[in-house]
Design an enzyme around this catalytic site. Structure first.
Site, PDB file in Angstrom:
ATOM      1  N   TYR A 225       0.741  -1.014  -0.240  1.00 10.84           N
ATOM      2  CA  TYR A 225      -0.176   0.603   0.251  1.00 10.84           C
ATOM      3  C   TYR A 225       0.935   1.101   0.176  1.00 10.84           C
ATOM      4  CZ  TYR A 225      -4.432   2.584   1.761  1.00 10.84           C
ATOM      5  OH  TYR A 225      -5.772   3.171   1.379  1.00 10.84           O
ATOM      6  N   ARG A 278      -6.556  10.582 -10.761  1.00  9.04           N
ATOM      7  CA  ARG A 278      -5.479  11.084  -9.074  1.00  9.04           C
ATOM      8  C   ARG A 278      -5.553   9.454  -8.492  1.00  9.04           C
ATOM      9  NH1 ARG A 278      -5.776   9.735  -4.875  1.00  9.04           N
ATOM     10  NH2 ARG A 278      -7.607  10.432  -3.666  1.00  9.04           N
ATOM     11  N   LYS A 296      -5.725  -2.254  -2.537  1.00 12.31           N
ATOM     12  CA  LYS A 296      -6.994  -1.866  -1.765  1.00 12.31           C
ATOM     13  C   LYS A 296      -7.481  -3.229  -1.583  1.00 12.31           C
ATOM     14  CE  LYS A 296      -6.953   2.808  -1.700  1.00 12.31           C
ATOM     15  NZ  LYS A 296      -7.533   3.301  -0.051  1.00 12.31           N
ATOM     16  N   GLU A 368     -12.232   4.868  -6.359  1.00  9.42           N
ATOM     17  CA  GLU A 368     -10.610   4.878  -5.975  1.00  9.42           C
ATOM     18  C   GLU A 368      -9.954   5.021  -6.268  1.00  9.42           C
ATOM     19  OE1 GLU A 368     -10.175   3.426  -2.654  1.00  9.42           O
ATOM     20  OE2 GLU A 368      -9.430   5.153  -2.886  1.00  9.42           O
ATOM     21  N   ASP A 369      -9.927   6.947  -6.214  1.00 13.67           N
ATOM     22  CA  ASP A 369      -9.139   7.445  -7.059  1.00 13.67           C
ATOM     23  C   ASP A 369      -9.030   8.146  -8.126  1.00 13.67           C
ATOM     24  OD1 ASP A 369      -7.020   7.632  -4.796  1.00 13.67           O
ATOM     25  OD2 ASP A 369      -5.510   6.809  -5.737  1.00 13.67           O
ATOM     26  N   ASP A 391     -14.425   5.554  -1.906  1.00 15.00           N
ATOM     27  CA  ASP A 391     -12.972   5.960  -0.962  1.00 15.00           C
ATOM     28  C   ASP A 391     -12.243   7.428  -0.356  1.00 15.00           C
ATOM     29  OD1 ASP A 391     -11.505   4.357   1.292  1.00 15.00           O
ATOM     30  OD2 ASP A 391      -9.779   3.916  -0.122  1.00 15.00           O
ATOM     31  N   ASP A 392     -12.020   7.946  -1.521  1.00 14.45           N
ATOM     32  CA  ASP A 392     -11.761   9.315  -0.881  1.00 14.45           C
ATOM     33  C   ASP A 392     -11.838  10.262   0.043  1.00 14.45           C
ATOM     34  OD1 ASP A 392      -9.009   8.273  -2.466  1.00 14.45           O
ATOM     35  OD2 ASP A 392     -10.602   8.387  -3.907  1.00 14.45           O
ATOM     36  N   ASN A 533      -0.888  11.403   0.045  1.00 14.57           N
ATOM     37  CA  ASN A 533       0.139  10.143  -0.455  1.00 14.57           C
ATOM     38  C   ASN A 533       0.980  10.465  -1.617  1.00 14.57           C
ATOM     39  OD1 ASN A 533      -0.989   8.976   2.245  1.00 14.57           O
ATOM     40  ND2 ASN A 533      -2.648   8.679   1.408  1.00 14.57           N
ATOM     41  N   ASN A 577      -5.349   7.187   7.955  1.00  9.49           N
ATOM     42  CA  ASN A 577      -5.344   6.462   6.488  1.00  9.49           C
ATOM     43  C   ASN A 577      -7.165   5.643   5.879  1.00  9.49           C
ATOM     44  OD1 ASN A 577      -5.073   4.464   3.790  1.00  9.49           O
ATOM     45  ND2 ASN A 577      -3.084   6.039   3.455  1.00  9.49           N
TER      46      ASN A 577
HETATM   47  N1  LIG Z   1      -4.671   9.569   3.689  1.00 11.27           N
HETATM   48  C1  LIG Z   1      -6.298   8.908   3.319  1.00 11.27           C
HETATM   49  O1  LIG Z   1      -6.603   8.266   3.526  1.00 11.27           O
HETATM   50  C2  LIG Z   1      -6.445   9.896   2.122  1.00 11.27           C
HETATM   51  C3  LIG Z   1      -5.498  10.809   1.458  1.00 11.27           C
HETATM   52  N2  LIG Z   1      -5.634  11.250   0.160  1.00 11.27           N
HETATM   53  C4  LIG Z   1      -4.733  12.250  -0.480  1.00 11.27           C
HETATM   54  O2  LIG Z   1      -4.823  13.617  -0.352  1.00 11.27           O
HETATM   55  C5  LIG Z   1      -4.133  14.073  -1.348  1.00 11.27           C
HETATM   56  C6  LIG Z   1      -5.805  14.971  -2.282  1.00 11.27           C
HETATM   57  O3  LIG Z   1      -6.279  13.632  -2.753  1.00 11.27           O
HETATM   58  P1  LIG Z   1      -7.784  14.298  -3.387  1.00 11.27           P
HETATM   59  O4  LIG Z   1      -8.973  15.714  -1.920  1.00 11.27           O
HETATM   60  O5  LIG Z   1      -8.920  13.913  -3.766  1.00 11.27           O
HETATM   61  O6  LIG Z   1      -7.506  15.608  -4.155  1.00 11.27           O
HETATM   62  P2  LIG Z   1      -8.509  16.274  -5.129  1.00 11.27           P
HETATM   63  O7  LIG Z   1      -7.956  17.015  -6.210  1.00 11.27           O
HETATM   64  O8  LIG Z   1      -9.865  16.508  -5.558  1.00 11.27           O
HETATM   65  O9  LIG Z   1      -8.367  18.053  -4.568  1.00 11.27           O
HETATM   66  C7  LIG Z   1      -6.705  18.517  -3.986  1.00 11.27           C
HETATM   67  C8  LIG Z   1      -7.201  20.051  -3.554  1.00 11.27           C
HETATM   68  O10 LIG Z   1      -5.909  19.988  -3.030  1.00 11.27           O
HETATM   69  C9  LIG Z   1      -5.891  22.006  -3.552  1.00 11.27           C
HETATM   70  N3  LIG Z   1      -4.255  21.757  -3.950  1.00 11.27           N
HETATM   71  C10 LIG Z   1      -3.798  21.558  -4.837  1.00 11.27           C
HETATM   72  N4  LIG Z   1      -1.977  22.305  -5.218  1.00 11.27           N
HETATM   73  C11 LIG Z   1      -2.368  22.926  -4.041  1.00 11.27           C
HETATM   74  C12 LIG Z   1      -1.413  24.328  -3.114  1.00 11.27           C
HETATM   75  N5  LIG Z   1      -0.455  23.947  -3.975  1.00 11.27           N
HETATM   76  N6  LIG Z   1      -1.806  24.678  -2.555  1.00 11.27           N
HETATM   77  C13 LIG Z   1      -3.006  24.889  -1.724  1.00 11.27           C
HETATM   78  N7  LIG Z   1      -3.949  23.335  -2.485  1.00 11.27           N
HETATM   79  C14 LIG Z   1      -3.522  22.687  -3.511  1.00 11.27           C
HETATM   80  C15 LIG Z   1      -6.301  21.247  -5.509  1.00 11.27           C
HETATM   81  O11 LIG Z   1      -7.017  22.889  -5.146  1.00 11.27           O
HETATM   82  P3  LIG Z   1      -7.479  23.419  -6.615  1.00 11.27           P
HETATM   83  O12 LIG Z   1      -9.754  23.220  -6.681  1.00 11.27           O
HETATM   84  O13 LIG Z   1      -7.685  24.545  -6.697  1.00 11.27           O
HETATM   85  O14 LIG Z   1      -6.833  22.768  -7.985  1.00 11.27           O
HETATM   86  C16 LIG Z   1      -7.819  20.885  -4.595  1.00 11.27           C
HETATM   87  O15 LIG Z   1      -8.885  21.992  -4.188  1.00 11.27           O
HETATM   88  C17 LIG Z   1      -3.589  13.005  -2.355  1.00 11.27           C
HETATM   89  O16 LIG Z   1      -2.821  13.436  -1.503  1.00 11.27           O
HETATM   90  C18 LIG Z   1      -4.299  11.728  -1.759  1.00 11.27           C
HETATM   91  O17 LIG Z   1      -3.567  10.927  -1.785  1.00 11.27           O
HETATM   92  C19 LIG Z   1      -6.865  11.204  -0.707  1.00 11.27           C
HETATM   93  C20 LIG Z   1      -7.485  10.550   0.401  1.00 11.27           C
HETATM   94  C21 LIG Z   1      -6.906   9.314   1.509  1.00 11.27           C
HETATM   95  C1  LIG Z   2      -4.914   6.344   0.942  1.00 18.03           C
HETATM   96  C2  LIG Z   2      -5.983   7.042  -0.375  1.00 18.03           C
HETATM   97  O1  LIG Z   2      -7.367   6.700  -0.927  1.00 18.03           O
HETATM   98  C3  LIG Z   2      -5.558   7.502  -1.168  1.00 18.03           C
HETATM   99  O2  LIG Z   2      -4.008   8.690  -0.662  1.00 18.03           O
HETATM  100  O3  LIG Z   2      -5.966   8.214  -2.524  1.00 18.03           O
HETATM  101 MG   LIG Z   3      -7.650   7.109  -2.445  1.00 17.50          MG
END
Ligand SMILES: NC(=O)C1=CN([C@@H]2O[C@H](COP(=O)(O)OP(=O)(O)OC[C@H]3O[C@@H](n4cnc5c(N)ncnc54)[C@H](OP(=O)(O)O)[C@@H]3O)[C@@H](O)[C@H]2O)C=CC1
Ligand SMILES: CC(=O)C(=O)O
Ligand SMILES: [Mg+2]
Length: 677
Positions: A225, A278, A296, A368-369, A391-392, A533, A577
């Site tokens: 993972y 993504r 997953k 997912e993603d 999941d996200d 991540n 996570n």
């Molecule tokens: N720990 C866990 O369990 C999980 C972790 N994640 C992680 O979270 C991260 C984001 O995932 P997700 O929400 O799906 O992604 P999205 O693409 O949906 O969202 C990313 C957000 O971050 C913003 N962003 C990007 N660059 C910057 C910056 N430099 N400064 C400020 N804001 C910024 C984007 O802005 P804008 O809208 O303006 O483009 C957007 O709003 C990934 O790295 C993923 O791996 C996700 C799910 C679970």
């Molecule tokens: C953990 C997860 O689902 C992600 O980083 O997208």
């Molecule tokens: Mg994910």
């Protein structure tokens, strides 16, 4: 139509099942579906046959075992076996074959949800048949990942299953095999080598793979993972050896149902699907995102106990906009730009319809993603017609809420007393924000519109505020509060003065020293969650959080960090996570036969997880329990989710088991080797 086809081919199937056992095994494993029946019919029938067999056939003694030189005995066993099997087969056609979920749950010994193959329905000392399409033996058995045991085949099994000469003489226990594999894994310096070795093992000997993963979960989670799976996806084209999961590309448009039927298993209960746009915080990896559904689903089995044969990883290849991949000669996907708009929507619609047609109403589809411009829409669109879970958005929300509920014991106050600031206003950020607002609303009875005002989000353009409303994507609008525009995170931290800072930006090193110091300047115990991540994208490291806050921070991250000593004190960072949630959540949904996912089920999962944090964990600065107890944790989450589903009238399994935790545990797949007759 299906009945008609099965009946039409019944004589050939009967003949096939009556072949001498050794010659049976010489037929290539997948030849039968193409020769006789569609794979649906064959798998459906064999699974029901074997299940029936283990229930109604009195379990065999030594004299019942097939012996090469005792044809009459072998013949009579075959008749008895296939007589029962065919009777069950016919029952299945009539639709009255017994269903495991209707049985007394106490029958199950380390069972697994929907034990169609009957493998775990037998008690430990009973013998089970290694069913494939026919009884596997010889070389076929060694190449069948589900039944292969490597050097652990006993002398008797080597005789009865024609393995003599195909294995060296030594016999190993599963424990010895585990020790050997772990020794080898630890000798690899490069994480990707460990990943490859584990994937090879998964394809070679599934039970050993899961035994090792379960017994060494903390050590191996970062391999199968995040973070290593991220690197594996980036290099998937080069390291690709054997295909895992199902690839459905635009080339299969109009034929998705047929493609689903090529998958060798029928009793699918969970699908994890991505379109690769993504992948973690690594962006568009196209078809190479397959590592994510595969990883997953390994966790669904290892952490949640859902049997591997019930799990189906799928990658939808709709093209990629990643120029590096498009120009890479080793890229394994379609070399074209991503489909958008109507073409994309039609493809997804065909996929979702085909899934329901193939696996029924109660298969859980985990998105997912996907990129956020598709993710929210897919969840909204299919949330009313299918059993879907993102999941996200939802899993991440549930795990973060759990961490916050647990953290209140350390930082004090109620959720409503806190102020939350997010860096990142996408799937994870807005998903988490919404669930927190919902929980505060539930606790305080204040309207959701009011409780949302405690949560602030920053995106790539700065603080999300009402003056930006016109240009905001729909999922950000509920968070556009009245405030002057602010460009940077530091400005937002200084203006909002949050007690909780959550990173969901996908961009590493964005929680700078100034940001962390500011958090520590007005909070006794700032809560800092760097969720992005893999590790390279984490908003800050554990070391930075503890050092810059001078040991004040309570820190957790999406990818794991080692413990760190600051000022003579050891700090153990937690891992925030969604892997804590989705395996148990999925198990709960499946075991109660839920037909839809409801937000209250996510809240129930959060509460169940928060309750698993012990005093000892708190003393170590943890707001999540360690992964070592994850199967117990998953059983508790599953039970709470199922209880909520029953309460909401969304559970279809009747009668409701009295003790849902026990029932969840009894449903869990266990990877110990079985003894073959
Ligand atoms: N720990 C866990 O369990 C999980 C972790 N994640 C992680 O979270 C991260 C984001 O995932 P997700 O929400 O799906 O992604 P999205 O693409 O949906 O969202 C990313 C957000 O971050 C913003 N962003 C990007 N660059 C910057 C910056 N430099 N400064 C400020 N804001 C910024 C984007 O802005 P804008 O809208 O303006 O483009 C957007 O709003 C990934 O790295 C993923 O791996 C996700 C799910 C679970
Ligand atoms: C953990 C997860 O689902 C992600 O980083 O997208
Ligand atoms: Mg994910």
């Amino acid at each position: 139509m299906v009945k008609k086809n099965i009946l039409k081919y019944l004589p050939s199937l009967t003949k096939r099942l009556s072949l001498p056992s050794h010659s049976r095994t010489r037929t290539p494993f997948y030849s039968l579906p193409s020769l006789l029946l569609s794979s649906f019919q064959v798998h459906w029938s064999t699974s029901h046959c074997s299940q029936h067999l283990t229930q109604e056939q009195p379990h065999t003694s030594e004299k019942d075992r097939p012996r090469r030189n005792n044809l009459s005995q072998q013949e009579s066993e075959r008749k008895a076996t296939h007589g029962v099997a065919m009777e069950s087969f016919m029952k299945g056609i009539r639709g009255d074959a017994p269903c495991v979920l209707d049985m007394d749950p106490t029958h199950t010994v380390g069972g697994g949800v929907e034990d169609f193959y009957g493998e775990d329905h037998a008690t430990e000392d009973q013998l089970v048949t290694p069913w494939t399409i026919s009884v596997a033996s010889g070389h076929t058995l060694l190449r069948d990942k589900r039944h292969n045991k490597g050097l652990a085949f006993t002398e008797t099994e080597r005789d009865t299953h024609y393995l003599r000469g195909l294995l060296p003489p030594a016999i190993s226990s599963q424990e010895l095999q585990e020790r050997k594999i772990m020794k080898n894994l630890r000798s690899y310096e490069v994480p990707l080598q460990r990943y490859q070795a584990l994937m090879d093992l998964q394809e070679r000997n599934e039970r050993l793979f899961y035994k090792i993963l379960i017994n060494n979960v903390e050590e191996l989670l970062p391999v199968v993972y995040t973070p290593t799976v991220g690197e594996a996806c980036q290099k998937y084209g080069s390291i690709f050896r054997r295909p895992q999961g199902l690839y459905i590309s635009l080339k299969e448009k109009g034929k998705i149902l047929e493609v689903l039927r090529n998958w060798p298993e029928r009793s699918i209960q969970v699908i994890v699907v991505t379109d690769g746009e993504r992948i973690l915080g690594l962006g568009d990896l196209g078809c190479q995102g397959m590592g994510i559904p595969v990883g997953k689903l390994s966790l669904y089995t290892a952490l949640g106990g859902v049997r591997p044969s019930a799990c189906l990883p799928i990658t939808l290849d709709v093209g990629t906009n990643n120029e590096t991949l498009l120009n890479d000669e080793f890229y394994i996907g379609l070399k074209q730009k991503r489909a958008r708009g109507q073409e994309y929507a039609d493809f997804l619609q065909e996929f979702m319809t085909a899934v329901k047609q193939s696996y029924g109403e109660k298969v859980l589809i985990q998105f997912e993603d996907f990129a956020n411009h598709n993710a929210f829409e897919l969840l909204a669109k299919y949330g009313t017609t299918h059993l879907v879970f993102n999941d996200d958005i939802q899993g991440t929300a549930s795990v973060v809420l759990a961490g916050l509920l647990a953290a209140l014991k350390v930082v004090g106050g109620t959720l409503a007393d806190h102020t939350f600031l997010f860096l990142g206003a996408g799937e994870a950020g807005t998903g988490i924000a919404e669930l927190i607002a919902l929980e505060i609303s539930r606790q305080t009875k204040a309207p959701l519109e009011e409780t949302r005002k405690k949560l602030w989000l920053v995106d790539s353009k700065g603080l999300v505020v009402s003056s930006r409303n016109e240009s905001l994507q729909h999922f950000k609008k509920p968070w556009a509060h009245e405030h002057e525009p602010l460009k940077t995170l530091l400005e937002a931290v200084q203006a909002i003065k949050p007690t909780v800072l959550i990173g969901t930006s996908g961009v590493g090193q964005t929680f700078t020293q100034e940001v962390v110091e500011a958090m520590a300047s007005f909070n006794e115990k700032p809560l800092i969650l760097a969720l992005s991540n893999p590790t390279s994208q984490a908003e800050c490291t554990a070391e930075q959080a503890y050092t810059w806050s001078k040991g004040k921070a309570i820190f957790a991250s999406g990818s794991p960090f080692d413990s760190f000593e600051y000022d003579g004190k050891k700090f153990v960072p937690g891992q925030a996570n969604n892997a804590y949630i989705f395996p148990g959540f999925g198990l709960g949904v499946i075991m109660c036969g839920a037909i839809r996912v409801h937000d209250d089920m996510l809240l129930a999962a959060s509460e169940a997880l928060a309750k698993q944090v012990s005093e000892e964990n708190y003393a170590n600065g943890l707001i999540y329990p360690p992964f070592t107890n994850i199967r117990k944790i998953s059983a508790n989450i599953a039970a709470s989710v199922a209880a909520k589903a029953y309460e909401l009238g969304l559970a279809s399994r009747r009668p409701r088991p009295d003790d849902l935790v026990k029932y969840a545990e009894s449903c869990m797949y266990t990877p110990v080797y079985r003894n073959y007759r």
